[in-house]
Design a protein around this motif. Structure first.
Motif, PDB file in Angstrom:
ATOM      1  N   THR A   1      -1.239 -10.472   5.126  1.00 19.20           N
ATOM      2  CA  THR A   1      -1.843  -9.807   6.287  1.00 19.20           C
ATOM      3  C   THR A   1      -2.194  -8.351   5.983  1.00 19.20           C
ATOM      4  O   THR A   1      -3.214  -7.838   6.442  1.00 19.20           O
ATOM      5  N   SER A   2      -1.337  -7.700   5.196  1.00 20.86           N
ATOM      6  CA  SER A   2      -1.574  -6.294   4.873  1.00 20.86           C
ATOM      7  C   SER A   2      -2.433  -6.106   3.626  1.00 20.86           C
ATOM      8  O   SER A   2      -3.048  -5.050   3.439  1.00 20.86           O
ATOM      9  N   GLY A   3      -2.459  -7.111   2.762  1.00 20.60           N
ATOM     10  CA  GLY A   3      -3.165  -6.972   1.498  1.00 20.60           C
ATOM     11  C   GLY A   3      -2.427  -6.092   0.512  1.00 20.60           C
ATOM     12  O   GLY A   3      -3.017  -5.586  -0.447  1.00 20.60           O
ATOM     13  N   LYS A   4      -1.105  -5.923   0.726  1.00 20.19           N
ATOM     14  CA  LYS A   4      -0.301  -5.037  -0.112  1.00 20.19           C
ATOM     15  C   LYS A   4       0.703  -5.865  -0.927  1.00 20.19           C
ATOM     16  O   LYS A   4       1.701  -6.350  -0.387  1.00 20.19           O
ATOM     17  N   ILE A   5       0.443  -6.000  -2.197  1.00 23.40           N
ATOM     18  CA  ILE A   5       1.329  -6.755  -3.066  1.00 23.40           C
ATOM     19  C   ILE A   5       2.689  -6.086  -3.178  1.00 23.40           C
ATOM     20  O   ILE A   5       3.713  -6.741  -3.418  1.00 23.40           O
ATOM     21  N   THR A   6       2.726  -4.772  -2.989  1.00 21.33           N
ATOM     22  CA  THR A   6       3.988  -4.035  -3.100  1.00 21.33           C
ATOM     23  C   THR A   6       4.989  -4.444  -2.035  1.00 21.33           C
ATOM     24  O   THR A   6       6.177  -4.102  -2.136  1.00 21.33           O
ATOM     25  N   ASP A   7       4.547  -5.174  -1.002  1.00 22.39           N
ATOM     26  CA  ASP A   7       5.461  -5.658   0.028  1.00 22.39           C
ATOM     27  C   ASP A   7       6.326  -6.808  -0.474  1.00 22.39           C
ATOM     28  O   ASP A   7       7.286  -7.212   0.194  1.00 22.39           O
ATOM     29  N   LEU A   8       5.992  -7.343  -1.658  1.00 17.88           N
ATOM     30  CA  LEU A   8       6.705  -8.493  -2.207  1.00 17.88           C
ATOM     31  C   LEU A   8       7.707  -8.058  -3.264  1.00 17.88           C
ATOM     32  O   LEU A   8       7.432  -7.162  -4.067  1.00 17.88           O
TER      33      LEU A   8
END
Length: 264
Positions: A42-49
């Protein structure tokens, strides 16, 4: 000072009953990891993983750079659902984005190593969009949103063996003339292939004809939901990246979902 006989006894005791036991893969842990995947999409932020050091990203059956894949772009998710396999320590997430300029219907298996659901070892995605087989995200969303995916009572949950056999038999229909007859079709079963709805499921099925079995099969089996998802390469029709999900209720196939990419 401990006597040698006592030391030996302690060593034996620790060997039989380790002080630390391997962690068990939990349903909550799997579904939490699936939720973080959806948030990252949803955010397009891989760093959230939280990815393992030897993490693998695969999209449409090809190992890829996650920074160049679907997860690098934010998408509004209009429908999603996840299932969990505590034996394989893996989850399956289906999500649909039907309201943006580039719609998607996506099936993703997330795998964890050593039962550690805090880190993701692999994200394995089949992603269909405009131009793919029978693709219409709004219609697919409409059909799947109307389904009942209530957890099954413990006493009526199908076995892992039955679920895997159902998934394999479905994919074998293109090469085995008898496979379709081995599947326990429900009279009220619904099949959604891309955006095509077929009721009941047991009609209009292939009975062999192809020499190429569908390969690269990867399974997520959730007995609580009575479901199996199989990501595969649909070799019978020409090396197509594919997801087939089947739900069994009261011993009969209730739902079938397919996501098929045209191999581009």
């Amino acid at each position: 000072m401990l006597r040698p006989t006592l030391i030996g006894a302690l060593v034996t005791l620790v060997a039989i009953h380790p002080l630390t036991q391997a962690a068990e893969c939990s349903r909550d842990g799997l579904l939490t990891a699936a939720s973080t995947y959806l948030s990252a999409q949803t955010s397009g932020k891989i760093t959230d993983l939280k990815l393992a050091s030897n993490f693998t990203y695969q999209q449409n059956n090809k190992v890829s750079d996650i920074a160049k894949g679907l997860l690098s772009t934010a998408y509004k998710i209009d429908l999603n659902r996840s299932t969990a396999d505590i034996v394989a320590c893996a989850s399956y997430t289906m999500w649909i984005s039907s309201s943006g300029t580039k719609p998607y219907v996506v099936g993703t298996q997330i795998r964890h190593r050593d039962n550690n659901t805090l880190e993701i070892a692999m994200i394995d995605t089949i992603a269909a969009t405009t131009g793919d087989l029978f693709f219409n995200a709004k219609d697919t969303q409409k059909y799947i949103a109307a389904e009942d995916w209530t957890s099954l009572p413990a006493a009526s949950r199908p076995s892992r063996d039955l679920l895997r056999k159902a998934g394999d038999a479905y994919l074998d229909m293109w090469t085995d003339a008898t496979a379709a007859d081995k599947i326990p079709w429900g009279t009220d079963c619904e099949r959604v292939e891309g955006s095509r709805l077929t009721k009941p499921c047991g009609g209009q099925l292939p009975h062999g004809g192809s020499a190429k079995p569908n390969g690269m099969r990867r399974y997520v089996i959730d007995q609580e939901m009575g479901s199996v998802d199989v990501l595969c390469q649909f070799d019978s029709l020409g090396n197509l990246p594919d997801s087939h999900e089947i739900r069994v209720v009261d011993g009969k196939v209730k739902y079938v979902h397919t996501i098929t990419v045209n191999g581009k």
